[in-house]
Design an enzyme around this catalytic site. Sequence first.
Site, PDB file in Angstrom:
ATOM      1  N   ARG A  40       0.817  -1.217   0.000  1.00 25.22           N
ATOM      2  CA  ARG A  40       0.000   0.000   0.000  1.00 25.22           C
ATOM      3  C   ARG A  40       0.854   1.271   0.000  1.00 25.22           C
ATOM      4  O   ARG A  40       0.423   2.303  -0.501  1.00 25.22           O
ATOM      5  CB  ARG A  40      -0.954   0.005   1.207  1.00 25.22           C
ATOM      6  CG  ARG A  40      -2.173  -0.857   0.966  1.00 25.22           C
ATOM      7  CD  ARG A  40      -3.079  -0.836   2.171  1.00 25.22           C
ATOM      8  NE  ARG A  40      -4.411  -1.313   1.823  1.00 25.22           N
ATOM      9  CZ  ARG A  40      -5.375  -1.524   2.714  1.00 25.22           C
ATOM     10  NH1 ARG A  40      -5.144  -1.297   3.995  1.00 25.22           N
ATOM     11  NH2 ARG A  40      -6.557  -1.942   2.330  1.00 25.22           N
ATOM     12  N   LYS A 206     -18.486 -15.998   3.535  1.00 32.35           N
ATOM     13  CA  LYS A 206     -19.910 -15.709   3.726  1.00 32.35           C
ATOM     14  C   LYS A 206     -20.630 -15.244   2.474  1.00 32.35           C
ATOM     15  O   LYS A 206     -20.151 -14.350   1.771  1.00 32.35           O
ATOM     16  CB  LYS A 206     -20.063 -14.627   4.789  1.00 32.35           C
ATOM     17  CG  LYS A 206     -19.666 -15.075   6.170  1.00 32.35           C
ATOM     18  CD  LYS A 206     -19.949 -13.939   7.106  1.00 32.35           C
ATOM     19  CE  LYS A 206     -19.520 -14.249   8.521  1.00 32.35           C
ATOM     20  NZ  LYS A 206     -19.479 -12.995   9.290  1.00 32.35           N
ATOM     21  N   GLY A 375      -7.907  -7.777  -0.822  1.00 32.67           N
ATOM     22  CA  GLY A 375      -8.043  -8.650   0.344  1.00 32.67           C
ATOM     23  C   GLY A 375      -7.321  -9.977   0.203  1.00 32.67           C
ATOM     24  O   GLY A 375      -6.169 -10.034  -0.225  1.00 32.67           O
ATOM     25  N   GLY A 398     -12.638  -4.016   1.754  1.00 27.89           N
ATOM     26  CA  GLY A 398     -14.023  -3.554   1.858  1.00 27.89           C
ATOM     27  C   GLY A 398     -14.380  -2.529   0.789  1.00 27.89           C
ATOM     28  O   GLY A 398     -15.482  -2.556   0.232  1.00 27.89           O
TER      29      GLY A 398
HETATM   30  C1  3PG Z   1      -8.671  -1.500   5.180  1.00 31.28           C
HETATM   31  O1  3PG Z   1      -7.583  -1.933   5.526  1.00 31.28           O
HETATM   32  O2  3PG Z   1      -9.636  -2.224   4.892  1.00 31.28           O
HETATM   33  C2  3PG Z   1      -8.822  -0.020   5.029  1.00 31.28           C
HETATM   34  O3  3PG Z   1      -7.641   0.641   5.345  1.00 31.28           O
HETATM   35  C3  3PG Z   1      -9.977   0.478   5.859  1.00 31.28           C
HETATM   36  O4  3PG Z   1      -9.777   0.175   7.201  1.00 31.28           O
HETATM   37  P1  3PG Z   1     -11.043  -0.017   8.152  1.00 31.28           P
HETATM   38  O5  3PG Z   1     -11.746  -1.244   7.675  1.00 31.28           O
HETATM   39  O6  3PG Z   1     -10.493  -0.157   9.552  1.00 31.28           O
HETATM   40  O7  3PG Z   1     -11.906   1.208   7.992  1.00 31.28           O
HETATM   41 MG    MG Z   2     -11.363  -3.400   6.453  1.00 27.96          MG
END
Ligand code: 3PG
Ligand code: MG
Length: 418
Positions: A40, A206, A375, A398
Amino acid sequence: MAKLTVRDLNVRGQKVFVRVDYNVPLEEKDGQMVITDATRIVETLPTLKLLIEQGGKLVLAAHLGRPKGKREPSMSLRPVAAKLADLLGRPVAFVDDCIGEKVEKTADALKPGDVLLLENVRYYNEEEANDPVFAEKLAKVAQVYVNDAFGAAHRAHASTEGVARVVAKRGGRCAAGLLMERELKFLGDELEKPARPFVVILGGAKVSDKILVIDRLLDKADTLLIGGAMAYTFRLAQGHKTGKSLVEADKADVARSALAKAGERKVKFLLPVDDVVAEPVKTDKLDKKGKPVIDYQNVRVSTDLNCPADAAGLDIGPKTASAYGAEIAAAKTILWNGPMGLFEDKRFAEGTNAVARAVAEVTQKSGAKSIIGGGDSVKALNKAKLGDKVTFMSTGGGASLEFLEGKALPGVAALSEK
Ligand code: 3PG
Ligand code: MG
């Protein structure tokens, strides 16, 4: 994209507030926090270099973890400043706060091309609350606002949304960074009119996490390949026994309507035809969250769609992997989100690895476009050393899911139009 980008700016001599997503994994080694994956940080370098070339004075803001308004030392961004300095090949100043006099003084002393990283914005509860007064305080060092934090763009927080509003109200410009631009291009524009066949691979634990994505992609994809524990909720919906597999019984209806929609729209919807199953046994050991560690015994391939009563499905089996591989090999566009099994355990990683190899191969050999939705699938690809063999890997977890669901991301919505 109709949003302003850093390419449209000239920030010479101006203080540029750059929101980045430096929420990187850290591990404690000999009393120090060490970054275990700097992806990142690396991915923001093009934006930072462009702004440095333009002669901007860069003030970087980010969050790390979820400290919930407390100064949690293990969640300090200080190690990130050191790492960024290494990667940029120039000094990066660090202030142990994100608002206040010290921050303003340090920012005022910056020369064109200088870089300053602020401390974790989530040390204040006002960040997540998107408190307008807090946003004003952050914006004291923001003549221009740049958002390159795609991974946090689904959050309407002060540094991702509030500051942009403050800057815009003052007549300042708010632009997307180059990483943000790339993310929106690959997860957005490229999937609007995909070259066909468009094959979507969805996995993960899920169904409930993926309902909206499945629904939306059924309008666009030619083929959907389902893996991960999510597949067992579909099995349940089809009337099969699922043994000790992870299922969401209350989501069986949702699974049934997805299958019906796939039928109506003539989307090929493939579910596993065999599984790697094992018997879960609780051990005396506790994990980091204090839950008992599960041991898996008697690992075997099962070709029965009814899972044995004492076993759980933990990966797709070899027949499924080869059927999915054939679909992937014929694809022109691929979107992959979510592993096919419990890939962190070697015994249940082969399904995910087979998919990773197939995606990498069709990208390299047939010029298919492969887009990885962030992810765990990114983790799995990197683990298999295939990360550089796909077209694009998202830095968002997310955020990429919400974007694929078709939701407007607050961090993007707040940016200026071109
Ligand atoms: C992540 O790693 O998913 C993003 O940086 C957002 O972080 P958060 O889910 O704690 O808001
Ligand atoms: Mg997250």
